[in-house]
Structures are given as structure tokens and as C-alpha cells.
Design a protein around this motif. Structure first.
Motif, PDB file in Angstrom:
ATOM      1  N   CYS A  82      -5.052  -1.037  -7.369  1.00  0.00           N
ATOM      2  CA  CYS A  82      -5.783   0.173  -6.989  1.00  0.00           C
ATOM      3  C   CYS A  82      -4.970   1.384  -7.434  1.00  0.00           C
ATOM      4  CB  CYS A  82      -6.022   0.219  -5.477  1.00  0.00           C
ATOM      5  SG  CYS A  82      -6.848  -1.249  -4.802  1.00  0.00           S
ATOM      6  N   ASP A  96       0.856  -1.189   0.000  1.00  0.00           N
ATOM      7  CA  ASP A  96       0.000   0.000   0.000  1.00  0.00           C
ATOM      8  C   ASP A  96       0.892   1.238   0.000  1.00  0.00           C
ATOM      9  OD1 ASP A  96      -1.982   1.825   0.176  1.00  0.00           O
ATOM     10  OD2 ASP A  96      -2.633   1.320   2.206  1.00  0.00           O
ATOM     11  N   ARG A 108      -0.506   5.819  -5.825  1.00  0.00           N
ATOM     12  CA  ARG A 108      -1.126   7.121  -6.043  1.00  0.00           C
ATOM     13  C   ARG A 108      -0.184   7.971  -6.900  1.00  0.00           C
ATOM     14  NH1 ARG A 108      -5.015  10.147  -3.568  1.00  0.00           N
ATOM     15  NH2 ARG A 108      -5.294   8.466  -2.055  1.00  0.00           N
ATOM     16  N   SER A 114      -0.435   4.180  -1.286  1.00  0.00           N
ATOM     17  CA  SER A 114      -1.387   5.251  -1.576  1.00  0.00           C
ATOM     18  C   SER A 114      -1.249   6.471  -0.669  1.00  0.00           C
ATOM     19  CB  SER A 114      -2.820   4.704  -1.504  1.00  0.00           C
ATOM     20  OG  SER A 114      -3.079   4.135  -0.234  1.00  0.00           O
ATOM     21  N   ARG A 154      -1.373  -0.895  -4.286  1.00  0.00           N
ATOM     22  CA  ARG A 154      -2.082   0.387  -4.257  1.00  0.00           C
ATOM     23  C   ARG A 154      -1.064   1.503  -4.459  1.00  0.00           C
ATOM     24  NH1 ARG A 154      -4.387  -2.571   0.036  1.00  0.00           N
ATOM     25  NH2 ARG A 154      -6.632  -2.953  -0.212  1.00  0.00           N
ATOM     26  N   ALA A 203      -4.934   5.643  -7.934  1.00  0.00           N
ATOM     27  CA  ALA A 203      -5.534   6.908  -7.511  1.00  0.00           C
ATOM     28  C   ALA A 203      -4.734   8.053  -8.098  1.00  0.00           C
ATOM     29  CB  ALA A 203      -5.563   7.005  -5.985  1.00  0.00           C
TER      30      ALA A 203
END
Length: 400
Positions: A202, A142, A171, A144, A169, A204
């Protein structure tokens, strides 16, 4: 014996040996460094000396005994208790059992390889550095909380991400004014080759307009897009294992995208938030391809009674349904959801066009319903008690 040392057994004071054995040197007094008998041995010196060092053979003792037994028995010479090895008591054997070798890595995997946690942890010691680079830790990544660049992601793909990766994930910097792109076809191809078991991706704040949909890893079963930009012809090309799709605040998502992704994949979860370009016509065209859908969320979408009627006609496998901020929905269209006999959770936002009586009538016609969530209005205690009395088989929660 002169300067030679005996590594066969360490010295043990005579008065501490409760159960002397034939092979125990405590009764003979021939310990390391001694030249006399057992009675003339400098016991005061032995009590002050730390635990002796040996190389070849290690003697056994329990946890609480500082003196190790010099004989090859399974009992401690001082306290006589079992040492946890074959021959000891079951309690001591269970207590002294060492933890699994993978236990520290499993504990570290619960923390996750966050960008703000692993670099400081690696600098603690060599053991923590090995744990930070363990494959078990890099299973659900992760990143993000921080905006990363393409160079950072390339470094992770080449150095850290391996076949143990399941969830990723990331970003980008789409809304920060930075024009640098996070993903590229070459990067996604390298990610698919290095991580063949990647299941969930994921993204973003990412610009996906220069990235073809076919370049995504073919092993994906779940895809989440949040505040991303996609081209008009995206979702063209099959991800054969895609089952879960979540779209949050992607303004370019339209009826064409929904039809493309629904006709090429057998979705089980579809969550659409803030897709104002989605209309009733798009839901009607895609509904025949969504017969296996079990989880549907429509929030801040421009849909009305015709779209809800198609949902009740085709998506009869639904177990979770949530419709919010749909100003065109009325009590007449809400009655079309009676055909969803497997529905277990229903979430609705009340408005002027939907009455509370229509909601209660719908819930009473659903035998498998276990939870009702209502939003968009404030309820007094009398109204809440009335709803609970009308629906004794399901729980009720509301949020203004």
C-alpha cells in the motif's frame, strides 16, 4: 556436617509435614544448618526465613504452599494437593500449565510495528526489545500514519524486514512539498529479495514516475495506490500473481492503464475512486479481460449507461458492485445489471436520472442479493418501510 551444604533437599518444618515419607528430612531434623534433633529445631527461625535456595534438585509444591516438598513425591507436604505434574489432579495440571513460548510475540503482533509504538516499547526491558524485533511482530507493517524518508525505509529493509513480511503500508511526502523520493528501483529490488513472501503493498503520497512497474516485487497479490503520481506508460509488465487493485485519487489513471493491468493480470478485486480520466470506452475495452472479477467499486468516475451495460454483459461473476457519483447513469442502463445473478451486495447513489422504482425492480430480479445500500438522497420512514416490504430477502441501509 560442618561447612558443607546439602543441596539434595531444602529444609521443611516438622509440624507442616502432613504426609511424612521415608526420604523426607522433616522427621529426622537433619535440615541445612541444624545440629540437633527434630524436636530441638528452631522452628521459629524457619518460619521467618525466606524460601531456601538450592541448585541441583528442585522439589515440588502447589501454587498456594510457600514450603516446597523435600521428597520426590507428586504431592505437596503441607496441603497434600497435586502440583500439576504427572500424578496431580487434571484441574491443577491445566491451571499450572505454562503459556506457550510464542504467546507474548503473538500478543505483540496484534499491536503491529507502528512507528510510534515499537521504539518506546523497546526501551522497557530486554524482553520487550526481543519482542519488538521478533519476526511475528514484523508480519504486517503499517507505517502510513507518518511520512517516512527513503533512508528510513532502507534501514527497515536492511535491519528489520525479513521473509515473514506479508503486508507493507508506507506514506511518502508528495503533498508536503518535499521533493525527496521515497522509492527507487534499487530499493524495490532489495525489498523483493529480502521479503519473498510479500503479498500486499500500500503506497500513499508517493511519486512513482521514476519507478518502473516491473521493479515491483513479483510476489504481490494486492496493490493499493492512494494520492500517487504514475507515468503514462505504467502498468506495462506483468505481475503474475496480482489479483486485487485499489486506486484512490490518482489523477493520471486513464483508459490505457486499465486496459494494461486488466490484460496482464487476472483481477478479482478492482476499486477505482476519483479516476476522472476513465471513460466508457476504457471500460468497454477492458471488460472482456475482467470476466473473473468478483468485487468492483466505481466512485467519482465518468461512466454512463454504455459502461454499465458492458459490466452486465461480461462481469457475470460479480458478488459486490458499488457505483457512486455517476451523473450519466440512468434507469435504462441500470436495468442491464439483471444478468448479475450472483450479486450479493449492491451500492448505488440515487440522482435525478435514477428512480427508486427501477432500483427496486432490479433488486427483485437478483435472487442472491442480500444487502442494498443507497446514498445521495434522504428517505422518509414510509419509503423505507416500502423498500423493506418489497425486498424481504435482503437488508437495506441508506446514507444521505
Amino acid at each position: 556436617t560442618g561447612r558443607s551444604r546439602c543441596y539434595r533437599s531444602p529444609p521443611v518444618p516438622t509440624e507442616l509435614c502432613v504426609t511424612p515419607h521415608s526420604r523426607c528430612r522433616a522427621g529426622t531434623g537433619s535440615y541445612r544448618g541444624s545440629t540437633g534433633s527434630g524436636s530441638d529445631a528452631p522452628n521459629a527461625r524457619l518460619s521467618a526465613v525466606r524460601r531456601p535456595r538450592w541448585r541441583k534438585r528442585r522439589a515440588w509444591s502447589c501454587r498456594c504452599c510457600p514450603i516446597r516438598c523435600c521428597c520426590r513425591s507428586w504431592r505437596c507436604c503441607r496441603c497434600g494437593t497435586g502440583c500439576g505434574r504427572p500424578g496431580g489432579t487434571p484441574w491443577n495440571r491445566h491451571r499450572d500449565r505454562p503459556p506457550p513460548a510464542r504467546a507474548p510475540a503473538l500478543i505483540a503482533s496484534r499491536l503491529g510495528p507502528g512507528a510510534d509504538r515499537l521504539p518506546p516499547a523497546r526501551r522497557v526491558c530486554r524482553r520487550w526489545q526481543r519482542l519488538a524485533l521478533d519476526r511475528t511482530v514484523w508480519r504486517d507493517v503499517d507505517l502510513s500514519p507518518h511520512r517516512i524518508s527513503s533512508q528510513t525505509l532502507w534501514h527497515l529493509v536492511r535491519r528489520r524486514l525479513r521473509d515473514s513480511l506479508r503486508t507493507l503500508r508506507v506514506r511518502g511526502a508528495l503533498r508536503s512539498g518535499d521533493k525527496r523520493r521515497l522509492l527507487s528501483p534499487a530499493l524495490l529490488a532489495a525489498l523483493g529479495a529480502r521479503c519473498p513472501h510479500l503479498r500486499r503493498l500500500c503506497l500513499a503520497d508517493t511519486d512513482l514516475r521514476p519507478v518502473p512497474y516491473k521493479s515491483l516485487p513479483a510476489s504481490l497479490t494486492a496493490l493499493e495506490l492512494s494520492h500517487c503520481e504514475i507515468p503514462a506508460a505504467w502498468f506495462c509488465g506483468a505481475l503474475p500473481q496480482l489479483q486485487h487493485l485499489v486506486i484512490r485519487d490518482v489523477p493520471a489513471f486513464s483508459d490505457r492503464h486499465l486496459l494494461s493491468v486488466s490484460s496482464q493480470s487476472r483481477l478479482k478485486t478492482l476499486s477505482l475512486w476519483g479516476t476522472y480520466r476513465l471513460t466508457d470506452m476504457g471500460v468497454q475495452r477492458a471488460a472482456p479481460h475482467l470476466e473473473d472479477l468478483e468485487h468492483l467499486v466505481l466512485r467519482r468516475c465518468v461512466i454512463g449507461d454504455s459502461a454499465v451495460g458492458v459490466i452486465g454483459r461480461h462481469m457475470k461473476q460479480l458478488r459486490f458492485l458499488e457505483i457512486g457519483s455517476a451523473g450519466s447513469l440512468t434507469s435504462t442502463g441500470l436495468a442491464c445489471l439483471v444478468t448479475l445473478q450472483r450479486l450479493e451486495l449492491l451500492g448505488l447513489d440515487l440522482c435525478d436520472t435514477i428512480s427508486l422504482g427501477a432500483v427496486i425492480a432490479l433488486c427483485q430480479a437478483l435472487p442472491q442479493l442480500r444487502k442494498l445500500k443507497l446514498g445521495g438522497a434522504r428517505f422518509e420512514n414510509e419509503v423505507v418501510d416500502k423498500i423493506q416490504a418489497s425486498l424481504p430477502h435482503c437488508s437495506f441501509s441508506h446514507a444521505p
